[in-house]
Scaffold this active site. Sequence first.
Site, PDB file in Angstrom:
ATOM      1  N   ASP A  20       0.872  -1.086   0.056  1.00  0.00           N
ATOM      2  CA  ASP A  20      -0.007   0.012   0.001  1.00  0.00           C
ATOM      3  C   ASP A  20       0.799   1.214  -0.043  1.00  0.00           C
ATOM      4  O   ASP A  20       1.960   0.856   0.388  1.00  0.00           O
ATOM      5  CB  ASP A  20      -0.784   0.079   1.333  1.00  0.00           C
ATOM      6  CG  ASP A  20      -1.843   1.178   1.106  1.00  0.00           C
ATOM      7  OD1 ASP A  20      -2.477   1.362   0.281  1.00  0.00           O
ATOM      8  OD2 ASP A  20      -2.035   1.891   2.108  1.00  0.00           O
ATOM      9  N   SER A  21       0.253   2.403  -0.435  1.00  0.00           N
ATOM     10  CA  SER A  21       0.840   3.637  -0.286  1.00  0.00           C
ATOM     11  C   SER A  21       1.525   4.031   1.293  1.00  0.00           C
ATOM     12  O   SER A  21       2.352   4.749   1.300  1.00  0.00           O
ATOM     13  CB  SER A  21       0.286   4.794  -0.758  1.00  0.00           C
ATOM     14  OG  SER A  21      -1.092   4.899  -0.077  1.00  0.00           O
ATOM     15  N   TYR A  52      -0.234   8.590  -2.738  1.00  0.00           N
ATOM     16  CA  TYR A  52      -0.223   8.180  -4.202  1.00  0.00           C
ATOM     17  C   TYR A  52      -1.453   8.757  -4.933  1.00  0.00           C
ATOM     18  O   TYR A  52      -1.110   9.199  -6.151  1.00  0.00           O
ATOM     19  CB  TYR A  52      -0.573   6.758  -4.529  1.00  0.00           C
ATOM     20  CG  TYR A  52       0.854   5.948  -4.088  1.00  0.00           C
ATOM     21  CD1 TYR A  52       2.058   6.471  -3.493  1.00  0.00           C
ATOM     22  CD2 TYR A  52       0.934   4.517  -4.536  1.00  0.00           C
ATOM     23  CE1 TYR A  52       3.184   5.648  -3.340  1.00  0.00           C
ATOM     24  CE2 TYR A  52       1.992   3.870  -4.363  1.00  0.00           C
ATOM     25  CZ  TYR A  52       3.238   4.468  -3.827  1.00  0.00           C
ATOM     26  OH  TYR A  52       4.185   3.482  -3.500  1.00  0.00           O
ATOM     27  N   GLY A  53      -2.515   9.028  -4.180  1.00  0.00           N
ATOM     28  CA  GLY A  53      -3.797   9.601  -4.917  1.00  0.00           C
ATOM     29  C   GLY A  53      -3.491  10.876  -5.888  1.00  0.00           C
ATOM     30  O   GLY A  53      -4.218  10.857  -6.929  1.00  0.00           O
ATOM     31  N   CYS A  83      -3.739  -1.069  -2.303  1.00  0.00           N
ATOM     32  CA  CYS A  83      -3.902   0.395  -2.771  1.00  0.00           C
ATOM     33  C   CYS A  83      -4.968   0.519  -3.807  1.00  0.00           C
ATOM     34  O   CYS A  83      -4.495   0.186  -4.822  1.00  0.00           O
ATOM     35  CB  CYS A  83      -2.633   1.037  -2.851  1.00  0.00           C
ATOM     36  SG  CYS A  83      -2.556   2.871  -3.172  1.00  0.00           S
ATOM     37  N   GLU A 162      -5.510  10.634   8.251  1.00  0.00           N
ATOM     38  CA  GLU A 162      -4.071  10.647   8.480  1.00  0.00           C
ATOM     39  C   GLU A 162      -3.687  11.445   9.715  1.00  0.00           C
ATOM     40  O   GLU A 162      -2.651  11.160  10.381  1.00  0.00           O
ATOM     41  CB  GLU A 162      -2.894  11.304   7.401  1.00  0.00           C
ATOM     42  CG  GLU A 162      -2.860  10.125   6.070  1.00  0.00           C
ATOM     43  CD  GLU A 162      -1.971   9.124   6.479  1.00  0.00           C
ATOM     44  OE1 GLU A 162      -0.959   9.274   7.125  1.00  0.00           O
ATOM     45  OE2 GLU A 162      -2.327   7.948   6.266  1.00  0.00           O
ATOM     46  N   CYS A 194     -11.022   3.351  -1.469  1.00  0.00           N
ATOM     47  CA  CYS A 194      -9.636   3.768  -0.869  1.00  0.00           C
ATOM     48  C   CYS A 194      -9.308   3.229   0.495  1.00  0.00           C
ATOM     49  O   CYS A 194     -10.314   3.107   1.091  1.00  0.00           O
ATOM     50  CB  CYS A 194      -9.687   5.357  -0.721  1.00  0.00           C
ATOM     51  SG  CYS A 194      -8.162   6.021  -0.036  1.00  0.00           S
ATOM     52  N   THR A 195      -8.198   2.754   0.677  1.00  0.00           N
ATOM     53  CA  THR A 195      -7.619   2.064   1.641  1.00  0.00           C
ATOM     54  C   THR A 195      -8.047   2.751   2.880  1.00  0.00           C
ATOM     55  O   THR A 195      -8.347   2.061   4.080  1.00  0.00           O
ATOM     56  CB  THR A 195      -6.159   1.828   1.976  1.00  0.00           C
ATOM     57  OG1 THR A 195      -5.523   3.210   1.569  1.00  0.00           O
ATOM     58  CG2 THR A 195      -5.739   0.763   1.011  1.00  0.00           C
ATOM     59  N   HIS A 196      -8.240   4.341   3.035  1.00  0.00           N
ATOM     60  CA  HIS A 196      -8.379   5.015   4.089  1.00  0.00           C
ATOM     61  C   HIS A 196     -10.064   4.832   4.653  1.00  0.00           C
ATOM     62  O   HIS A 196     -10.170   5.194   5.696  1.00  0.00           O
ATOM     63  CB  HIS A 196      -7.767   6.403   4.037  1.00  0.00           C
ATOM     64  CG  HIS A 196      -6.359   6.366   4.280  1.00  0.00           C
ATOM     65  ND1 HIS A 196      -5.432   5.782   3.180  1.00  0.00           N
ATOM     66  CD2 HIS A 196      -5.400   7.199   4.899  1.00  0.00           C
ATOM     67  CE1 HIS A 196      -4.314   5.935   3.563  1.00  0.00           C
ATOM     68  NE2 HIS A 196      -4.278   6.833   4.582  1.00  0.00           N
TER      69      HIS A 196
HETATM   70  N1  DGL Z   1      -3.590   4.023  -0.592  1.00  0.00           N
HETATM   71  C1  DGL Z   1      -4.343   4.847  -1.062  1.00  0.00           C
HETATM   72  C2  DGL Z   1      -5.603   4.407  -1.740  1.00  0.00           C
HETATM   73  O1  DGL Z   1      -6.200   3.143  -1.613  1.00  0.00           O
HETATM   74  C3  DGL Z   1      -5.028   6.213  -0.250  1.00  0.00           C
HETATM   75  C4  DGL Z   1      -3.947   7.006   0.061  1.00  0.00           C
HETATM   76  C5  DGL Z   1      -2.932   7.753  -0.831  1.00  0.00           C
HETATM   77  O2  DGL Z   1      -3.490   8.618  -1.812  1.00  0.00           O
HETATM   78  O3  DGL Z   1      -1.811   7.033  -0.971  1.00  0.00           O
HETATM   79  O4  DGL Z   1      -5.977   4.915  -3.026  1.00  0.00           O
END
Ligand code: DGL
Length: 275
Positions: A20-21, A52-53, A83, A162, A194-196
Amino acid sequence: MNSLNKEKLINSHKAIGVIDSGVGGLTVVKEISRCLPHESIVYFGDTARMPYGPRPNEEVRRFTFEMIEFLQHQEVKLIVVACNSATAAGLSYYQQVCEQPVLGVIEPGVRAALAYSQNNRIGVIGTAGTIGSSEYEKTLKKNNGSLHIVSRACPLFVLLVENNLVDTPEARKVAHEYLDPLSDENIDTLILGCTHYPLMVDLIQEVTGPQVKLVNSAEEIVTEVEGNLIASGQQNPLNSGKTRYRFFVSGNPHPFEEVGYKMLQREIKAYQVQL
Ligand code: DGL
């Protein structure tokens, strides 16, 4: 034992790789540990280069491939790209260049949404990269051309998670701004792309109302992982001894360990690695 069975046995003891990022992929680790407790995991979080978004696809693809290469040196039997932004940026590319199976979160999330939706009106939320790629939309449409899909990038959600600001009036305001237009479209299913977002699921559900079914890709991918291991005969045998979880990050390991403790309810040790 013939050589094919021997190879399956050797592979079955290897770990599942999860990338993941950042910390968000721990939602996938949590689900794997709950549903597949006999499997070991090697995790890489690119915390030094997240988010990463907002990054261009090509850059996300390159960063993701660097994480995959790292995992390949850790002898994994399968790789989960937890991710969404990384999955959207190039899952088929990773699958082509990697000898292990590589699974992404978009297909499983789409499958679940299609199964849940009664009115064929589905919402998708994610980072700017994920929504900009239209990968969720394309995959949904491929399965059912008559769907009404409403997509929305919610970049501030990642920042709220975050910075531990999910339980604040500002977060509620932002959530209404992003999600009310989706509710106005009468969606009955919302993909958390999105993972978050699973980390702020209570707020999202409160804002959408209980009539909207939320799809958590982290939960859905585990079914796919299990199916893949069963099909290839590479499930870790139940009597193989203790499972091992190893965590690697590109940034400072301490904040990652703190979040990991909260999410997994156990102490974790993360090692910093330069990619
Ligand atoms: N892990 C990213 C996703 O699932 C979210 C966080 C990021 O932007 O890196 O898209």
